[in-house]
Design an enzyme around this catalytic site. Sequence first.
Site, short mmCIF file in Angstrom:
data_model
loop_
_atom_site.label_atom_id
_atom_site.label_comp_id
_atom_site.label_asym_id
_atom_site.label_seq_id
_atom_site.Cartn_x
_atom_site.Cartn_y
_atom_site.Cartn_z
N GLU A 195 2.40 -5.17 -6.68
CA GLU A 195 1.12 -4.51 -6.83
C GLU A 195 1.09 -3.33 -5.87
O GLU A 195 1.20 -3.51 -4.65
CB GLU A 195 -0.03 -5.46 -6.51
N GLU B 180 15.58 -5.38 -0.74
CA GLU B 180 16.91 -6.00 -0.66
C GLU B 180 17.45 -6.22 -2.07
O GLU B 180 16.70 -6.56 -2.99
CB GLU B 180 16.83 -7.34 0.07
N ASN C 170 -5.26 4.01 -2.01
CA ASN C 170 -6.61 4.36 -1.58
C ASN C 170 -6.78 5.87 -1.67
O ASN C 170 -5.93 6.64 -1.20
CB ASN C 170 -6.85 3.87 -0.15
N ARG D 80 0.85 -1.19 0.00
CA ARG D 80 0.00 0.00 0.00
C ARG D 80 0.88 1.24 0.00
O ARG D 80 1.90 1.29 0.70
CB ARG D 80 -0.94 -0.01 1.20
#
Length: 250
Positions: free
Chosen positions: A183, A246, A187, A137
Amino acid sequence: MLTLDHTMMRVEDLEASIEWYQTHLDYEEKSRWEADTFTNVFLGPEDVHDEGALLELTYNHDGRAYTMGDSWGHIAVRVEDVYDAYEELMDDGVEDYRDPDSCGGSYAFVTDPDGHEIEIVERDHGAKWSLDHTMLRVEDADEAIGWYTRKLDYEMFRRSEHDSFALYFLKPRDAADEAMSVELTYNYDGRSYELGDAWGHVAVSTDDLHETWDELLTRGAEDYRDPESCDDRYAFTKDPDGHEIEIVTN
């Protein structure tokens, strides 16, 4: 090409977690690193693609507990039919969390013993249960997309914009279909997120650690943990939302 190599999550009972992934997702142990204070175990399907990503389970020997946070969302695994796969998991004794009907019939969710969410998605490529994407997110979609495209040279190959949120999928240019993607979920309500510590990082692989690190710094990536501080075995930077990335060698 900085292909996504693995996603790391922390677990409180290593053997229980390994058993869960081996029993329900048919994963096998690919490698293990035992250190004085922690253990890392890498898991994946038997026939994972050469560019496919693995799951890294990290267990700290001090018995600490973790907070999930909400900045990390889930990992997603591939199946041919989401209804058949969900029924198979239910028959195996996995907890009924979000079935396909509750998700519009196109995907579903379960959770592992530590509460990490696992999305089940239908794909026509990749080994069954192989990692399709890791969801993060983000608080500023433009900034996050810009970071992954400029710093990692990723490209957006799918986007889905809805009334209250948008999803953006990115991975390396020319990566195989079977390669994992990130992904980015945005929001629209401007909420902020907590990282927690139950999720660790996503890792990208390179042929030359030092050359890649220098390129990242030239592109303005954060100098978080350079190769020298990691015994010249790996390094870490962060995206704009604090998710750790990483860098490992192939």
